[in-house]
Write an enzyme that holds these catalytic residues in place. Structure first.
Site, PDB file in Angstrom:
ATOM      1  N   GLY A  69       0.472  -1.303   0.705  1.00 50.98           N
ATOM      2  CA  GLY A  69       0.159   0.371  -0.032  1.00 50.98           C
ATOM      3  C   GLY A  69       1.004   1.462  -0.083  1.00 50.98           C
ATOM      4  O   GLY A  69       0.665   2.083   0.308  1.00 50.98           O
ATOM      5  N   SER A 100       1.640   3.430  -2.770  1.00 47.20           N
ATOM      6  CA  SER A 100       1.067   4.030  -3.789  1.00 47.20           C
ATOM      7  C   SER A 100       1.316   5.348  -3.090  1.00 47.20           C
ATOM      8  O   SER A 100       1.378   6.613  -4.204  1.00 47.20           O
ATOM      9  CB  SER A 100       0.061   3.525  -4.204  1.00 47.20           C
ATOM     10  OG  SER A 100      -1.192   3.436  -4.026  1.00 47.20           O
ATOM     11  N   TYR A 102     -14.307  -2.642  10.231  1.00 44.71           N
ATOM     12  CA  TYR A 102     -12.115  -1.940  10.478  1.00 44.71           C
ATOM     13  C   TYR A 102     -12.451  -2.146  11.577  1.00 44.71           C
ATOM     14  O   TYR A 102     -10.842  -2.733  11.851  1.00 44.71           O
ATOM     15  CB  TYR A 102     -12.556  -0.300   9.714  1.00 44.71           C
ATOM     16  CG  TYR A 102     -11.338   0.324   9.773  1.00 44.71           C
ATOM     17  CD1 TYR A 102     -10.620   0.041   9.077  1.00 44.71           C
ATOM     18  CD2 TYR A 102     -10.626   0.906  10.749  1.00 44.71           C
ATOM     19  CE1 TYR A 102      -9.188   0.998   8.677  1.00 44.71           C
ATOM     20  CE2 TYR A 102      -9.478   1.567  10.657  1.00 44.71           C
ATOM     21  CZ  TYR A 102      -9.073   1.144   9.785  1.00 44.71           C
ATOM     22  OH  TYR A 102      -7.505   2.236   9.602  1.00 44.71           O
ATOM     23  N   LYS A 157      -8.483  -4.208  12.829  1.00 49.10           N
ATOM     24  CA  LYS A 157      -7.247  -3.730  13.409  1.00 49.10           C
ATOM     25  C   LYS A 157      -7.239  -4.620  14.791  1.00 49.10           C
ATOM     26  O   LYS A 157      -6.247  -4.366  15.624  1.00 49.10           O
ATOM     27  CB  LYS A 157      -7.762  -2.000  13.781  1.00 49.10           C
ATOM     28  CG  LYS A 157      -7.603  -1.629  12.508  1.00 49.10           C
ATOM     29  CD  LYS A 157      -6.393  -2.565  11.355  1.00 49.10           C
ATOM     30  CE  LYS A 157      -6.649  -1.310  10.183  1.00 49.10           C
ATOM     31  NZ  LYS A 157      -4.861  -1.018   9.582  1.00 49.10           N
TER      32      LYS A 157
END
Ligand SMILES: NC(=O)c1ccc[n+]([C@@H]2O[C@H](COP(=O)([O-])OP(=O)(O)OC[C@H]3O[C@@H](n4cnc5c(N)ncnc54)[C@H](OP(=O)(O)O)[C@@H]3O)[C@@H](O)[C@H]2O)c1
Length: 254
Positions: free
Chosen positions: A17, A19, A159, A163
């Site tokens: 991830g 970018s 989410y 986590k």
């Protein structure tokens, strides 16, 4: 001596991830500390900018595009880094996606997608790279958790569940890989300005309320993660494992 503790010259880091957002900032920080870097995200074109920024720092850099939640893609990413850069010393499991719905409105496909990227992606890359590190008898695995993995907050079900799971996976991987000289830790950011949080950061009132509540009186910027990612990748953290460190300006205390 102190300087050397934090240097990463001769090390190879794989950042998923990378970018944009936090992943890009941390990939650049690792390169500035001396590491050669493999950058990943789903599309090769999106990686061109970070590749040229790392090249400009004088480090070796390769793009390893692929979806971290796909088992064969995850293996191909790890294999490509070993083939082209010779080893993997640091894995930064950063690729992640957000979902913000109430329980009763949360669609099964959205639940599945968040779990696949944030959780299965972290598992697959850690497994593929963990095998490489076991052979090397050294390595650092760092995963992106969130303070939402500690602190319940409405409309974050999928989410936050991923986590919280990353925090526990970090402890278990630390137990399993520690005897081979591999440290596994996680970073738990508070609210940072990136594309992921755009829909919230455009709400000025909400940001002001957040800032007033947080002890630091501000939100995080990607640069706030540079110190912790270099520290957890370096010799300076060799006796730290299984930990999740909040980088949140004290948000989780408030
Ligand atoms: N921003 C915050 O406030 C905050 C707070 C706590 C934790 N975090 C965590 O920090 C990490 C980075 O967040 P961010 O805010 O920088 O997000 P972001 O700006 O949305 O960037 C996410 C990155 O992940 C990549 N990605 C998404 N799905 C992928 C997949 N299946 N395979 C490979 N790459 C994929 C994206 O590139 P492509 O879309 O091109 O694939 C992009 O490079 C995430 O794990 C996030 O949960 C962020």
């Amino acid at each position: 001596m102190t300087d050397k503790l934090f240097r990463l010259d001769g090390k190879v880091a794989l950042v998923t991830g990378a970018s944009r957002g936090l992943g890009k900032a941390m990939a650049l920080a690792l390169a500035r500390a001396g590491a050669d870097i493999a950058v990943n995200s789903r599309t090769a074109a999106a990686l061109a900018e970070v590749v040229s920024e790392i090249k400009a720092l004088g480090r070796k850099v390769i793009a390893v595009p692929g979806d971290v939640s796909d088992e064969s893609a995850a293996q191909k990413i790890a294999d490509a880094v070993c083939k082209q850069l010779g080893r993997i010393d640091i894995l930064l499991n950063n690729a992640g996606v957000w979902e913000g719905s109430y329980l009763v409105r949360l669609k099964k496909e959205d639940w599945d997608h968040v779990l696949q990227v944030n959780l299965t992606g972290t598992f697959l890359l850690s497994k593929a790279v963990g095998k490489v590190m076991l052979k090397q008898k050294s390595g650092k695995i760092i995963s992106m958790a969130s303070i939402l993995g500690f602190k319940p907050s409405p409309q974050t079900l999928a989410y936050s569940a991923t986590k919280a799971a990353v925090i526990q996976m970090t402890r278990i991987m630390a137990l399993e890989l520690g005897p081979a000289g591999i440290q596994v830790n996680a970073i738990a950011p508070g609210f940072f300005f990136t594309d992921m949080t755009k829909r919230y950061s455009e709400n000025e009132e909400a940001i002001k309320a957040y800032e007033a509540k947080s002890p630091s009186r501000r939100c995080g910027q990607p640069e706030d993660l540079e110190g912790i990612v270099v520290f957890l990748s370096s010799k300076a953290s060799d006796h730290i494992t299984g930990q999740t460190i909040a980088i949140d300006g004290g948000e989780s205390l408030a």
